[in-house]
Design a protein around this motif. Structure first.
Motif, PDB file in Angstrom:
ATOM      1  N   LEU A 107       0.073   6.000  -0.107  1.00  0.00           N
ATOM      2  CA  LEU A 107       0.678   4.769  -0.615  1.00  0.00           C
ATOM      3  C   LEU A 107       0.381   4.594  -2.103  1.00  0.00           C
ATOM      4  O   LEU A 107       1.255   4.184  -2.879  1.00  0.00           O
ATOM      5  CB  LEU A 107       0.157   3.563   0.168  1.00  0.00           C
ATOM      6  N   GLY A 108      -0.849   4.898  -2.506  1.00  0.00           N
ATOM      7  CA  GLY A 108      -1.213   4.780  -3.917  1.00  0.00           C
ATOM      8  C   GLY A 108      -0.415   5.727  -4.792  1.00  0.00           C
ATOM      9  O   GLY A 108       0.012   5.364  -5.896  1.00  0.00           O
ATOM     10  N   LYS A 109      -0.182   6.966  -4.319  1.00  0.00           N
ATOM     11  CA  LYS A 109       0.602   7.936  -5.092  1.00  0.00           C
ATOM     12  C   LYS A 109       2.073   7.541  -5.152  1.00  0.00           C
ATOM     13  O   LYS A 109       2.705   7.628  -6.201  1.00  0.00           O
ATOM     14  CB  LYS A 109       0.460   9.332  -4.482  1.00  0.00           C
ATOM     15  N   LYS A 110       2.627   7.123  -4.028  1.00  0.00           N
ATOM     16  CA  LYS A 110       4.047   6.791  -3.966  1.00  0.00           C
ATOM     17  C   LYS A 110       4.392   5.607  -4.874  1.00  0.00           C
ATOM     18  O   LYS A 110       5.377   5.637  -5.606  1.00  0.00           O
ATOM     19  CB  LYS A 110       4.428   6.476  -2.514  1.00  0.00           C
ATOM     20  N   PHE A 111       3.576   4.560  -4.833  1.00  0.00           N
ATOM     21  CA  PHE A 111       3.902   3.337  -5.573  1.00  0.00           C
ATOM     22  C   PHE A 111       3.124   3.232  -6.882  1.00  0.00           C
ATOM     23  O   PHE A 111       3.223   2.221  -7.569  1.00  0.00           O
ATOM     24  CB  PHE A 111       3.658   2.115  -4.689  1.00  0.00           C
ATOM     25  N   ALA A 112       2.359   4.258  -7.246  1.00  0.00           N
ATOM     26  CA  ALA A 112       1.601   4.312  -8.500  1.00  0.00           C
ATOM     27  C   ALA A 112       0.739   3.062  -8.682  1.00  0.00           C
ATOM     28  O   ALA A 112       0.741   2.427  -9.732  1.00  0.00           O
ATOM     29  CB  ALA A 112       2.539   4.507  -9.689  1.00  0.00           C
ATOM     30  N   THR A 113       0.013   2.693  -7.624  1.00  0.00           N
ATOM     31  CA  THR A 113      -0.869   1.529  -7.675  1.00  0.00           C
ATOM     32  C   THR A 113      -2.198   1.887  -7.020  1.00  0.00           C
ATOM     33  O   THR A 113      -2.346   2.965  -6.449  1.00  0.00           O
ATOM     34  CB  THR A 113      -0.272   0.320  -6.923  1.00  0.00           C
ATOM     35  N   ASP A 128     -10.162  -2.576  10.084  1.00  0.00           N
ATOM     36  CA  ASP A 128      -9.769  -1.973   8.820  1.00  0.00           C
ATOM     37  C   ASP A 128      -8.296  -2.223   8.542  1.00  0.00           C
ATOM     38  O   ASP A 128      -7.460  -2.231   9.461  1.00  0.00           O
ATOM     39  CB  ASP A 128     -10.031  -0.465   8.854  1.00  0.00           C
ATOM     40  N   GLN A 129      -7.993  -2.424   7.270  1.00  0.00           N
ATOM     41  CA  GLN A 129      -6.619  -2.613   6.823  1.00  0.00           C
ATOM     42  C   GLN A 129      -6.485  -1.969   5.456  1.00  0.00           C
ATOM     43  O   GLN A 129      -7.479  -1.653   4.813  1.00  0.00           O
ATOM     44  CB  GLN A 129      -6.262  -4.103   6.759  1.00  0.00           C
ATOM     45  N   ILE A 130      -5.244  -1.774   5.018  1.00  0.00           N
ATOM     46  CA  ILE A 130      -5.005  -1.171   3.708  1.00  0.00           C
ATOM     47  C   ILE A 130      -4.514  -2.267   2.771  1.00  0.00           C
ATOM     48  O   ILE A 130      -3.559  -2.976   3.098  1.00  0.00           O
ATOM     49  CB  ILE A 130      -3.965  -0.038   3.801  1.00  0.00           C
ATOM     50  N   ASP A 131      -5.163  -2.389   1.620  1.00  0.00           N
ATOM     51  CA  ASP A 131      -4.732  -3.308   0.578  1.00  0.00           C
ATOM     52  C   ASP A 131      -4.111  -2.489  -0.545  1.00  0.00           C
ATOM     53  O   ASP A 131      -4.741  -1.576  -1.085  1.00  0.00           O
ATOM     54  CB  ASP A 131      -5.900  -4.128   0.028  1.00  0.00           C
ATOM     55  N   VAL A 132      -2.850  -2.817  -0.891  1.00  0.00           N
ATOM     56  CA  VAL A 132      -2.141  -2.130  -1.960  1.00  0.00           C
ATOM     57  C   VAL A 132      -1.850  -3.152  -3.051  1.00  0.00           C
ATOM     58  O   VAL A 132      -1.334  -4.233  -2.759  1.00  0.00           O
ATOM     59  CB  VAL A 132      -0.817  -1.506  -1.447  1.00  0.00           C
ATOM     60  N   GLN A 133      -2.166  -2.816  -4.297  1.00  0.00           N
ATOM     61  CA  GLN A 133      -1.909  -3.744  -5.393  1.00  0.00           C
ATOM     62  C   GLN A 133      -0.420  -3.806  -5.671  1.00  0.00           C
ATOM     63  O   GLN A 133       0.260  -2.788  -5.700  1.00  0.00           O
ATOM     64  CB  GLN A 133      -2.651  -3.297  -6.652  1.00  0.00           C
ATOM     65  N   ILE A 142       8.098  -0.736   1.362  1.00  0.00           N
ATOM     66  CA  ILE A 142       7.110  -0.003   2.162  1.00  0.00           C
ATOM     67  C   ILE A 142       7.623   0.358   3.555  1.00  0.00           C
ATOM     68  O   ILE A 142       7.195   1.347   4.132  1.00  0.00           O
ATOM     69  CB  ILE A 142       5.798  -0.809   2.226  1.00  0.00           C
ATOM     70  N   VAL A 143       8.554  -0.406   4.104  1.00  0.00           N
ATOM     71  CA  VAL A 143       9.046  -0.140   5.462  1.00  0.00           C
ATOM     72  C   VAL A 143       9.708   1.231   5.523  1.00  0.00           C
ATOM     73  O   VAL A 143       9.430   2.031   6.420  1.00  0.00           O
ATOM     74  CB  VAL A 143      10.026  -1.250   5.919  1.00  0.00           C
ATOM     75  N   GLU A 144      10.565   1.509   4.565  1.00  0.00           N
ATOM     76  CA  GLU A 144      11.257   2.798   4.537  1.00  0.00           C
ATOM     77  C   GLU A 144      10.258   3.936   4.331  1.00  0.00           C
ATOM     78  O   GLU A 144      10.365   4.987   4.965  1.00  0.00           O
ATOM     79  CB  GLU A 144      12.291   2.805   3.408  1.00  0.00           C
ATOM     80  N   THR A 171       8.333   4.579   7.720  1.00  0.00           N
ATOM     81  CA  THR A 171       9.142   5.252   8.746  1.00  0.00           C
ATOM     82  C   THR A 171       9.490   6.685   8.352  1.00  0.00           C
ATOM     83  O   THR A 171       9.616   7.545   9.220  1.00  0.00           O
ATOM     84  CB  THR A 171      10.432   4.460   9.031  1.00  0.00           C
ATOM     85  N   ASP A 172       9.636   6.958   7.053  1.00  0.00           N
ATOM     86  CA  ASP A 172       9.926   8.331   6.611  1.00  0.00           C
ATOM     87  C   ASP A 172       8.675   9.214   6.671  1.00  0.00           C
ATOM     88  O   ASP A 172       8.750  10.362   7.085  1.00  0.00           O
ATOM     89  CB  ASP A 172      10.474   8.342   5.180  1.00  0.00           C
ATOM     90  N   THR A 173       7.547   8.670   6.251  1.00  0.00           N
ATOM     91  CA  THR A 173       6.320   9.462   6.189  1.00  0.00           C
ATOM     92  C   THR A 173       5.732   9.708   7.574  1.00  0.00           C
ATOM     93  O   THR A 173       5.255  10.800   7.866  1.00  0.00           O
ATOM     94  CB  THR A 173       5.263   8.750   5.310  1.00  0.00           C
ATOM     95  N   TRP A 174       5.730   8.685   8.427  1.00  0.00           N
ATOM     96  CA  TRP A 174       5.168   8.796   9.765  1.00  0.00           C
ATOM     97  C   TRP A 174       6.247   8.474  10.784  1.00  0.00           C
ATOM     98  O   TRP A 174       6.471   7.305  11.132  1.00  0.00           O
ATOM     99  CB  TRP A 174       3.980   7.842   9.923  1.00  0.00           C
ATOM    100  N   PRO A 175       6.952   9.472  11.297  1.00  0.00           N
ATOM    101  CA  PRO A 175       8.055   9.218  12.238  1.00  0.00           C
ATOM    102  C   PRO A 175       7.595   8.618  13.572  1.00  0.00           C
ATOM    103  O   PRO A 175       8.419   8.089  14.319  1.00  0.00           O
ATOM    104  CB  PRO A 175       8.687  10.597  12.455  1.00  0.00           C
ATOM    105  N   ASP A 176       6.293   8.663  13.864  1.00  0.00           N
ATOM    106  CA  ASP A 176       5.795   8.063  15.107  1.00  0.00           C
ATOM    107  C   ASP A 176       5.856   6.536  15.065  1.00  0.00           C
ATOM    108  O   ASP A 176       5.773   5.892  16.109  1.00  0.00           O
ATOM    109  CB  ASP A 176       4.342   8.490  15.360  1.00  0.00           C
ATOM    110  N   VAL A 177       5.967   5.967  13.875  1.00  0.00           N
ATOM    111  CA  VAL A 177       6.006   4.510  13.733  1.00  0.00           C
ATOM    112  C   VAL A 177       7.471   4.075  13.719  1.00  0.00           C
ATOM    113  O   VAL A 177       8.181   4.298  12.745  1.00  0.00           O
ATOM    114  CB  VAL A 177       5.304   4.056  12.431  1.00  0.00           C
TER     115      VAL A 177
END
Length: 193
Positions: A135-141, A153-158, A165-167, A170-176
Motif C-alpha cells: 500500500l505504501g509503494k502503490k500510493f507513495a505514502t 492489528d490494522q493498517i494506517d495509511v497516510q 483502495i478498493v480496486e 481486489t486486484d492485488t488479493w483476489p481472495d478478497v
C-alpha cells in the motif's frame, strides 16, 4: 491456646479444570459427569443415584450415553446436516465467528490531514506487514501496522485513499471479494460495491 487453621483442600475437575463443586456452571457439565461420579460422589449424590439406577447388565450410564444417535435414521442415512462444534469461552459463553470483511475508514486529523484505516485483511490470510508495504509503494505514502482500539492489528495509511483502495485490494488479493469490503461513513457501515 487456639489451634492454627488448616489449609482447605480443593478438588479440581479433571475434565474442565474448575473446582468440582462449580462444574455444573462450567462450559460442558455433561462431559464432567462421569469424572464427578467416579472422583467426587459426595458432591453430587443425585448423579450417583441416577447412574446406579441406569446401570443395566454391567453397562454403565457412561457407555450408554456414548451411543446417543447421531442423527441417522433406521436406514443409516443422515437426515440432519452435521453441525460443527460450537467454541465456548470460559463461563460457557459461545464464541462468535468473525465475519470475513474488510472495513475502510477515513479519519481526519489536524483539519486537512487524513489517515485511511484498513481493518480485517488478516481474516483473508493476508500478512499485514506485506500489505502495508504494498500500500505504501502503490500510493507513495507512509503505511504501518498498528494496534487498533479493540487491540486488533490494522493498517494506517497516510492520506485520503479510501475510494482508490478498493480496486487495489481486489486486484492485488483476489481472495478478497468486493462484496466483503465496507466503508465507515458518518458512523455507518456502507458496502463498497
Amino acid at each position: 491456646m487456639a489451634e492454627k487453621p488448616q489449609p482447605v483442600h480443593v478438588l479440581y475437575c479433571g475434565v474442565c479444570g474448575l473446582p468440582a463443586e462449580y462444574c455444573e456452571f462450567g462450559p460442558d457439565f455433561e462431559k464432567c459427569k462421569p469424572w464427578l461420579i467416579h472422583n467426587a460422589p459426595q458432591l453430587y449424590p443425585d448423579l450417583v443415584q441416577v447412574s446406579n439406577s441406569k446401570e443395566v447388565d454391567g453397562v454403565s450410564d457412561q457407555l450408554q450415553s456414548s451411543s446417543i444417535t447421531d442423527g441417522t435414521g433406521p436406514s443409516g442415512s443422515s437426515s440432519v446436516p452435521k453441525q460443527e462444534p460450537v467454541k465456548r469461552l470460559p463461563g460457557g459463553k459461545i464464541k462468535k465467528k468473525e465475519r470475513q470483511e474488510v472495513i475502510i475508514e477515513k479519519v481526519t486529523r489536524n483539519k486537512r490531514k487524513s489517515i485511511t484505516t484498513i481493518k480485517g485483511l488478516e481474516l483473508f490470510g493476508i500478512k499485514l506487514s506485506d500489505a502495508s508495504k504494498k500500500l505504501g509503494k502503490k500510493f507513495a505514502t507512509g503505511a504501518s501496522v498498528v494496534k487498533g482500539p479493540t487491540e486488533k492489528d490494522q493498517i494506517d495509511v497516510q492520506g485520503d485513499i479510501a475510494y482508490d483502495i478498493v480496486e487495489f485490494i481486489t486486484d492485488t488479493w483476489p481472495d478478497v471479494p468486493e462484496t466483503a469490503i465496507y466503508f465507515i461513513e458518518d458512523g455507518k457501515k456502507v458496502p463498497a460495491a
